[in-house]
Design an enzyme around this catalytic site. Structure first.
Site, PDB file in Angstrom:
ATOM      1  CD  GLU A 192      -3.012  -0.962   2.305  1.00 54.71           C
ATOM      2  OE1 GLU A 192      -4.157  -1.400   2.146  1.00 54.71           O
ATOM      3  OE2 GLU A 192      -2.630  -0.450   3.387  1.00 54.71           O
ATOM      4  CD  GLU A 269      -4.509  -5.529   3.167  1.00 58.95           C
ATOM      5  OE1 GLU A 269      -5.229  -4.735   3.821  1.00 58.95           O
ATOM      6  OE2 GLU A 269      -3.276  -5.541   3.222  1.00 58.95           O
TER       7      GLU A 269
END
Length: 794
Positions: A192, A269
């Site tokens: 991320e 995710e």
């Protein structure tokens, strides 16, 4: 040529079952190991040349007792998953530079072998940064001994250390990729990064390390959010999206399909729940929303990893902290996941299993038996080592130093100096106490400074010359998300006293310190001199002494249990040498999970370090956890019951309207305006209802760039839904697009939020993100924005 050979091999192997493709651990070094492949095809992943939908369960081996690893893997398989997704936690494996530990609880290779033996593929996420609500996002604390280090950038020292770590990981598991006959089908590059910065060269350097260490055949991917994945997207990597329960799935993949129409789609995710912070309500997410999202993705051939399928526990000092501000995470990483913290199937689990069974070409395995849970009758702690009577030899320093500068990573630290005569009340300011400071004068407790609440100062009474000042600072988890991960512990700058004399302020920077390092290590606890608990009586505050308590207790049988810590203050627990984690009376967590595999028939030892002191030195083992009980006086909302914002005399910077729908929107002011306090008044909603919701807010400077939100604080919010969920107003700048501020149903518009930016800024505009669901509940239509250099009237 090697890719061509692999493709030919795979064409002849795609009919084989996963069991046939996987050699068991005893055969891993023999010629029976069969090579395979995993890659991106046109609109789908290809496993051994055949279309494959990844149904991954995220779980983390350091958060699960080793004895229970296989149980948790089997639970995921019985749920209907075909893959295990896992992070590799750098700081757990390299607690000191160049001392790598891949044994016991850290045996990464063994965990992956167990996945293989249970016919589960593996997605490996080796960081170096992982977030995961884990101490410093997985980065080792000792990096901070180099105070000018630039984390997650091409700082030479940082990259040197990352390279050593990645080589150490590869030495353990590089031969376990699918190209080598193992279960690892993909390896993630960083994590991320779009939420941290824009630096394709850095991300590319991490990619190159992984290619070098894992080989050219390994399939690499990077994950980010739909709003920022292009900032760091590398052309030769697979791109996946991260988003949570309830999200508009088509919207999340719209941009990816636009720029890469043939890419396989994967939510790497899909957040099943959320994590808890000390002093906040227990987080939950509706099972039906989670299941609806997974059902939709599978019906469209979209791969996913359910984060978390089983959360586990932040043992010892491994719990991190969220940012902006400082919001330390609790010990339990239950995450409201389908498999509970202690490995039990929940209602969520059974409902999801029914859905996943629809997408399985074979009958799902039976759900493994749950592990026995036992009750342990209440028992008392019989010995105590009082903290102030057991201090180690001090360091002496003129200037304040952080914990890291004393080569201390975890635990507490005591700073001591002698005060000059202070004939009048004086303001003590600690810049800054990371994370929970207690102030003493000649051994008497004066007050506390809680970093969560932004507390930095308190009034000292008048004192004579020679009074000893002591500041006891407990370090909690280092921040694990955003730019604030460079999170030093102890006192990070200085300590001052401010006197008022004849109308003038005099500020004195205190020096000449004695410093006592109270490391969270077994040697510290063992070094203490212990006394019978009966020798002490509670003080005026009703508490027993601060210090280390211990005793033994006997069991006729072992099983999982939950230690009740409701009568204790704040600290850490060890049982038979195993670190159970932190407790704090404020909640919401009141029990600590104690795995039965760490207990033994007969005698067991418990050690509790309480930095506040217990009200009663007893505990017991419960059959069920208590993870949703707050007991604190500080409100979690941002409005005094007697105050109402008054905008009658204010002039708006802009009156405007947002467009309907999902995604970021930006409003430019007519001209730049300077101010510290910003009020967003919401006049009505897109759906005509009375609720308002905001997922994220940013303000832009004169150049149109986002200003830092680290110092932001909510000054006022007229309404916050904190009973049906954690939807307080500070969710508008918590760096998490799936969380949101929501007003309470039944309270009419207008709604208002006032944010203190921490300092004046020249502002050009505002960026707004509504909720992620397709129908954008609570999306704002008309609004007014006010900016002032001084606070508003209430």
């Amino acid at each position: 040529m090697s890719r061509l050979i692999n493709a030919l091999v795979c064409a002849s192997l795609w009919l084989l079952s996963p069991t046939m493709l996987f050699a068991n651990s005893n055969e891993a070094e023999t010629s029976t190991t069969v090579a395979g492949s995993f890659e991106a095809g046109k609109g789908t992943f290809l496993l051994n040349g055949k279309p494959f939908v990844v149904k991954a369960a995220e779980l983390h081996y350091p958060r699960i007792p080793r004895d229970y690893w296989e149980h948790r893997i089997k639970m995921c398989k019985a749920l209907g998953m075909n893959t295990i997704c896992l992070y590799v936690f750098w700081n757990a494996h390299e607690s000191e530079p160049d001392k790598f530990d891949f044994t016991g609880q850290n045996d990464l290779a063994e965990f992956i072998r167990l996945c293989k033996e249970n016919d589960m593929y593996v997605i490996l996420r080796p960081g170096p940064y992982v977030c995961a609500e884990w101490e410093m996002g997985g980065l080792p604390w000792w990096l901070l001994k180099k105070k000018d280090i630039r984390l997650r950038e091409q700082d030479p020292y940082f990259m040197e250390r990352v390279d050593k770590f990645q080589k150490a990981v590869a030495a353990q598991v590089a031969d376990m990729t699918i190209a080598n006959g193992g279960p690892i089908i993909m390896v993630q590059v960083e994590n991320e990064y779009g939420s941290y910065g824009t630096d394709k060269e850095y991300v590319g350097a991490i990619r190159d390390m992984l290619r070098k260490n894992f080989g050219e055949e390994v399939t690499l991917f990077q994950c980010d959010w739909a709003s920022n994945f292009l900032n760091n997207g590398l052309d030769d990597l697979i791109w996946t999206m991260n988003f949570g329960t309830g999200a508009n799935i088509d919207k999340q993949f719209a941009k990816l399909k636009e720029v890469r129409p043939d890419s396989p789609l994967m939510c790497s995710e899909f957040w099943s729940g959320w994590f808890d912070k000390w002093g906040g309500n227990h987080e939950t997410r509706a099972a039906e929303n989670m299941i609806a999202g997974i059902d939709e993705m599978l019906s469209k051939g979209i791969s996913f990893s359910l984060y978390m399928t089983h959360g586990g526990t932040n043992w010892g000092h491994w719990a991190g902290a969220n940012s902006p501000g400082f919001a330390p995470d609790v010990t339990s990483y239950d995450y409201d996941a389908p498999i509970s913290e202690s490995g039990r199937p929940t209602a969520k689990y059974h409902a999801l299993r029914e859905t996943l069974a629809k997408y399985s070409d074979r009958k799902l395995p039976p759900v493994p038996k749950t592990i026995l849970t036992i009750k342990i009758p209440e028992f008392g702690l019989t010995e105590v080592g009082p903290l102030f009577a057991n201090l180690p030899a001090p360091h002496k320093d003129e200037k304040i130093k952080t914990m890291e500068e004393y080569n201390q990573g975890f635990g507490s630290i005591l700073y001591r100096t002698v005060l000059p005569e202070l004939p009048t009340s004086t303001l003590l300011t600690v810049n800054d106490a990371h994370d929970f400071a207690q102030i003493f004068l000649d051994g008497k407790y004066i007050g506390k400074l809680d970093r969560r609440l932004g507390e930095k100062s308190l009034q000292l009474p008048s004192v004579g010359k020679g009074v000893t000042l002591e500041i006891l600072v407990e370090a909690m988890g280092r921040i694990n998300f955003g730019r604030a991960i460079k999170d030093f512990k102890g006192i990070t700058d200085n300590v001052t006293i401010t006197e008022n004399r004849d109308g003038h302020k005099f500020v004195c920077d205190l020096g000449d310190w004695e410093v006592f390092n109270l490391d969270d290590k077994e040697e510290f606890y063992n070094s203490m001199e212990y006394f019978p608990v009966e020798a002490f009586t509670p003080g005026d505050d009703g508490r027993m002494p601060r210090g280390v308590y211990r005793t033994t207790f006997n069991l006729n049988k072992t099983g999982d249990t939950f230690l009740n810590m409701e009568t204790w203050g704040k600290g850490l627990v060890y049982v038979n040498g195993h670190p159970l984690g932190r407790f704090w009376e404020i909640g919401p967590q009141q029990t600590l999970y104690l795995p039965g595999c760490w207990l033994r028939k007969g005698e067991n030892e418990i050690v509790i370090f309480d930095i506040i002191g217990p009200k009663k030195a007893v505990t017991e083992g419960l059959e069920k956890p208590i993870i949703d009980k707050l007991q604190q006086t500080a409100p979690i909302t941002h409005r005094d019951a007697t105050s109402t914002l008054d905008l009658s005399a204010e002039t708006a910077v802009i009156n405007g309207s947002f467009a309907p729908g999902n995604g970021w929107q930006e409003i430019d002011f007519d001209s730049p305006v300077k101010g510290r306090y910003v009020c967003l008044e919401l006049l009505n909603s897109q759906d005509g209802g009375d609720e308002a919701a905001i997922a994220e807010l940013y303000l832009t400077d004169a150049d149109g760039k986002r200003i830092s939100r680290e110092p932001w604080k909510v000054r006022y919010a007229d309404s916050e839904e904190v009973k049906k969920g954690n939807h307080a107003a500070d969710k508008t700048f918590d760096l998490q697009e799936s969380t949101y501020w929501s007003t309470v149903s039944g309270i009419a518009y207008p709604h208002s939020i006032v944010i203190d930016l921490g300092a004046p800024h020249t502002l050009r505009g505002l960026q707004y993100l509504p909720r992620m669901e397709s129908h954008t509940p609570g999306a704002i239509k008309d609004f007014r924005i006010f900016v002032k250099e001084t606070d508003f009237r209430y």
